[in-house]
Design a protein around this motif. Structure first.
Motif, PDB file in Angstrom:
ATOM      1  N   UNK A   1       0.880   1.295  11.402  1.00 32.45           N
ATOM      2  CA  UNK A   1       1.501   2.566  11.739  1.00 32.45           C
ATOM      3  C   UNK A   1       1.239   3.679  10.744  1.00 32.45           C
ATOM      4  N   UNK A   2       0.465   3.398   9.707  1.00 29.10           N
ATOM      5  CA  UNK A   2       0.127   4.411   8.705  1.00 29.10           C
ATOM      6  C   UNK A   2      -1.320   4.857   8.955  1.00 29.10           C
ATOM      7  N   UNK A   3      -1.530   6.054   9.517  1.00 33.16           N
ATOM      8  CA  UNK A   3      -2.881   6.463   9.922  1.00 33.16           C
ATOM      9  C   UNK A   3      -3.902   6.410   8.787  1.00 33.16           C
ATOM     10  N   UNK A   4      -3.515   6.814   7.571  1.00 31.12           N
ATOM     11  CA  UNK A   4      -4.465   6.823   6.469  1.00 31.12           C
ATOM     12  C   UNK A   4      -4.883   5.425   6.043  1.00 31.12           C
ATOM     13  N   UNK A   5      -4.044   4.438   6.312  1.00 32.98           N
ATOM     14  CA  UNK A   5      -4.265   3.101   5.761  1.00 32.98           C
ATOM     15  C   UNK A   5      -4.503   2.043   6.835  1.00 32.98           C
ATOM     16  N   UNK A   6      -4.848   2.475   8.019  1.00 31.60           N
ATOM     17  CA  UNK A   6      -5.140   1.522   9.080  1.00 31.60           C
ATOM     18  C   UNK A   6      -6.313   0.629   8.666  1.00 31.60           C
ATOM     19  N   UNK A   7      -6.143  -0.658   8.850  1.00 24.76           N
ATOM     20  CA  UNK A   7      -7.141  -1.678   8.484  1.00 24.76           C
ATOM     21  C   UNK A   7      -7.309  -1.862   6.981  1.00 24.76           C
ATOM     22  N   UNK A   8      -6.355  -1.386   6.205  1.00 23.70           N
ATOM     23  CA  UNK A   8      -6.343  -1.659   4.762  1.00 23.70           C
ATOM     24  C   UNK A   8      -5.275  -2.706   4.449  1.00 23.70           C
ATOM     25  N   UNK A   9      -5.574  -3.536   3.453  1.00 31.47           N
ATOM     26  CA  UNK A   9      -4.603  -4.486   2.919  1.00 31.47           C
ATOM     27  C   UNK A   9      -4.509  -4.289   1.417  1.00 31.47           C
ATOM     28  N   UNK A  10      -3.286  -4.360   0.890  1.00 30.18           N
ATOM     29  CA  UNK A  10      -3.073  -4.332  -0.559  1.00 30.18           C
ATOM     30  C   UNK A  10      -2.723  -5.752  -1.008  1.00 30.18           C
ATOM     31  N   UNK A  11      -3.524  -6.254  -1.926  1.00 31.51           N
ATOM     32  CA  UNK A  11      -3.393  -7.647  -2.346  1.00 31.51           C
ATOM     33  C   UNK A  11      -3.035  -7.679  -3.828  1.00 31.51           C
ATOM     34  N   UNK A  12      -1.878  -8.248  -4.145  1.00 33.44           N
ATOM     35  CA  UNK A  12      -1.436  -8.360  -5.530  1.00 33.44           C
ATOM     36  C   UNK A  12      -2.186  -9.477  -6.240  1.00 33.44           C
ATOM     37  N   UNK A  13      -2.595  -9.231  -7.469  1.00 31.67           N
ATOM     38  CA  UNK A  13      -3.167 -10.279  -8.317  1.00 31.67           C
ATOM     39  C   UNK A  13      -2.002 -11.089  -8.891  1.00 31.67           C
ATOM     40  N   UNK A  14      -1.932 -12.393  -8.631  1.00 31.72           N
ATOM     41  CA  UNK A  14      -0.752 -13.151  -9.064  1.00 31.72           C
ATOM     42  C   UNK A  14      -0.661 -13.367 -10.564  1.00 31.72           C
ATOM     43  N   UNK A  15      -1.779 -13.285 -11.280  1.00 29.02           N
ATOM     44  CA  UNK A  15      -1.735 -13.496 -12.730  1.00 29.02           C
ATOM     45  C   UNK A  15      -1.537 -14.944 -13.108  1.00 29.02           C
ATOM     46  N   UNK A  16      -1.852 -15.846 -12.197  1.00 29.42           N
ATOM     47  CA  UNK A  16      -1.649 -17.280 -12.427  1.00 29.42           C
ATOM     48  C   UNK A  16      -2.830 -18.026 -11.794  1.00 29.42           C
ATOM     49  N   UNK A  17      -3.555 -18.848 -12.557  1.00 31.72           N
ATOM     50  CA  UNK A  17      -4.827 -19.418 -12.088  1.00 31.72           C
ATOM     51  C   UNK A  17      -4.746 -20.175 -10.773  1.00 31.72           C
ATOM     52  N   UNK A  18      -3.763 -21.053 -10.606  1.00 33.14           N
ATOM     53  CA  UNK A  18      -3.698 -21.849  -9.380  1.00 33.14           C
ATOM     54  C   UNK A  18      -3.436 -20.965  -8.162  1.00 33.14           C
ATOM     55  N   UNK A  19      -2.523 -20.009  -8.302  1.00 33.97           N
ATOM     56  CA  UNK A  19      -2.227 -19.107  -7.185  1.00 33.97           C
ATOM     57  C   UNK A  19      -3.430 -18.241  -6.852  1.00 33.97           C
ATOM     58  N   UNK A  20      -4.149 -17.804  -7.882  1.00 32.38           N
ATOM     59  CA  UNK A  20      -5.317 -16.952  -7.629  1.00 32.38           C
ATOM     60  C   UNK A  20      -6.431 -17.752  -6.950  1.00 32.38           C
TER      61      UNK A  20
END
Length: 367
Positions: free
Chosen positions: A326-345
C-alpha cells in the motif's frame, strides 16, 4: 436544547484524529521465530539480567525518576543536564517535538520515504507536511532549501534513514541550519551506531537542532521503550511541557542505566557483526537478482520482482521481513534486518536462496 444534532451530543475527537487510522505493526499470519522486520538489536545476556536482580520494591511503588539516566546520558555526551531528556522511546521525543513546533499553517519539510511515524505525528499535531523526495543517495539538501517558506517550522533529518539506510553529511546539516535559522532541525539518529559517522556532536553544535536517539536498536532494549533527546535547554523545556511527566517506567530507566554502564563491549561486537552482515547481505541480494540500496543502518532495503511472494515464503519459513504493501514508493521493496548473530544470518541467507530459486514453492503452513 435547540440547534443540536446527535453528533454534537457525542464526545468527538479533534477532526484530524478521525482522518488517521491507529498504527498497527504488520504481523505475518505464520509462526515466526526470526524477526527481521523491525530492526531491533540484541537482548542483554540472561546472565546480566539475573545479576541485575529483581528491582527494589521502592522502585515499583514510587512514580519514576529518570534523573539518574539523564545524568548518565549527559555525562556520556559531554552535555549539561538541562540539554537532555529521557522519553518513552524515540517516538515519544518525535511526537513531543511535533506538538511543540507544529500547528495549523506551520509546516514540516519531510524527505520521503522515511520513518512513517514522523508524518503521522506531524499531522496529529495539526501541522502541514511538505514532502521532498529522498530515495537513497545524498540527503536532498538543495531541494529542501528550495522548499523553505515562511511557514516552515521543522525540517526532518533521519540518518541513517529508515527504510533506505541513506545518510546526511555534517556539512549538509550546517547548510540546513544556516538556510533556516527559524526552523528546528529534527535530527533522528536512531540508527546512528551503525553509520560511518556519528553526527551527534555536529548537530549539537548548531543552535536550532534537536538530536533524537534510542536504546531500542543497537542497544537491544526495544521492550523497555527508552529514548532520549539532546538539544538547546529551551527546546528541551518545550518537550517537557507538551508530554507526560512520568513517561518512562522506573524499571525501564534503571535497567537502561545499568546496560549503558555495562553493555559497551556487547554493543561494539553487535555493531561489528551487523556491518559485516550488511555487506554480505547487499552482495547476496544482488547475486539473487534483487536490487538493494546501499545502507549504513542495521538493515538493507531491496527491490524484488515480487516482494509479496518473497516475504510470504520467508514467513512460511519462520522469518519475518518488512514489506510495504500500500506504499506507492516502496512497492516490491523489502527491508531486511541484519540479525547480528551468525546462525540466524546463515539461516536468512539460506532461506533467501531457497525462495528466490524456487519462488512458487511453499512449505507447510505452521501457523
Amino acid at each position: 436544547m435547540t440547534g443540536t444534532t446527535a453528533d454534537s451530543l457525542r464526545v468527538n475527537p479533534a477532526p484530524r484524529v478521525l482522518e488517521r487510522d491507529p498504527y498497527v505493526s504488520p504481523r505475518p499470519p505464520h509462526a515466526i521465530d526470526l524477526w527481521l522486520n523491525s530492526n531491533e538489536g540484541p537482548a542483554p545476556s540472561q546472565t546480566w539480567l539475573e545479576r541485575f536482580g529483581l528491582p527494589r520494591a521502592e522502585l515499583l511503588r514510587r512514580y519514576p525518576d529518570a534523573s539518574e539516566l539523564e545524568a548518565l546520558l549527559a555525562q556520556r555526551a559531554g552535555l549539561p543536564r538541562e540539554q537532555v531528556m529521557v522519553t518513552a522511546g524515540a517516538d515519544d521525543a518525535i511526537y513531543r517535538t511535533c506538538l511543540a513546533m507544529l500547528e495549523r499553517r506551520r509546516e514540516l519539510l519531510l524527505p520521503v520515504p522515511t520513518f512513517e511515524m514522523i508524518e503521522r505525528y506531524a499531522r496529529l499535531a495539526g501541522g502541514d507536511v511538505t514532502a521532498v523526495d529522498w530515495f537513497g543517495g545524498p540527503y536532498p539538501t538543495e531541494a529542501v532549501v528550495a522548499a523553505l517558506s515562511g511557514r516552515t517550522a521543522m525540517i526532518a533529518v533521519v540518518s541513517p534513514n529508515n527504510p533506505t539506510g541513506a545518510v546526511i553529511r555534517a556539512e549538509d546539516l550546517r547548510r540546513l541550519s544556516a538556510a533556516a535559522p527559524y526552523a528546528l532541525l529534527l535530527v533522528d539518529l536512531a540508527y546512528g551506531e551503525f553509520a560511518d559517522e556519528d553526527l551527534t556532536q555536529a548537530a549539537l553544535a548548531l543552535p536550532n537542532a534537536l538530536v533524537v536517539r534510542t536504546l531500542s536498536k543497537a542497544w537491544g532494549l526495544a521492550g523497555l521503550r527508552v529514548g532520549y533527546a539532546f538539544g538547546p535547554p529551551h527546546v528541551i523545556r518545550w518537550l517537557r511541557t507538551v508530554g507526560n511527566p512520568y513517561a518512562v517506567a522506573g524499571l525501564s530507566a534503571a535497567l537502561a542505566a545499568g546496560w549503558l554502564r555495562e553493555g559497551q563491549s556487547a554493543l561494539r561486537a553487535y555493531v561489528e557483526n551487523v556491518r559485516r552482515e550488511r555487506e554480505t547481505l547487499f552482495t547476496t541480494l544482488r547475486a539473487i537478482g534483487a536490487e538493494p540500496l546501499p545502507s549504513q543502518a542495521n538493515f538493507v532495503l531491496a527491490r524484488f520482482a515480487d516482494a509479496t511472494v518473497i516475504s510470504n515464503n520467508l514467513a512460511q519459513r519462520g522469518i519475518a521481513v518488512r514489506a510495504f504493501r500500500g506504499h506507492p514508493q516502496l512497492e516490491n521493496y523489502l527491508r531486511i534486518t541484519c540479525p547480528g548473530e551468525p546462525a540466524a544470518f546463515a539461516r536468512l541467507l539460506d532461506a533467501l536462496d531457497q525462495v528466490t530459486r524456487r519462488p512458487n514453492e511453499t512449505v507447510e503452513d505452521t501457523a
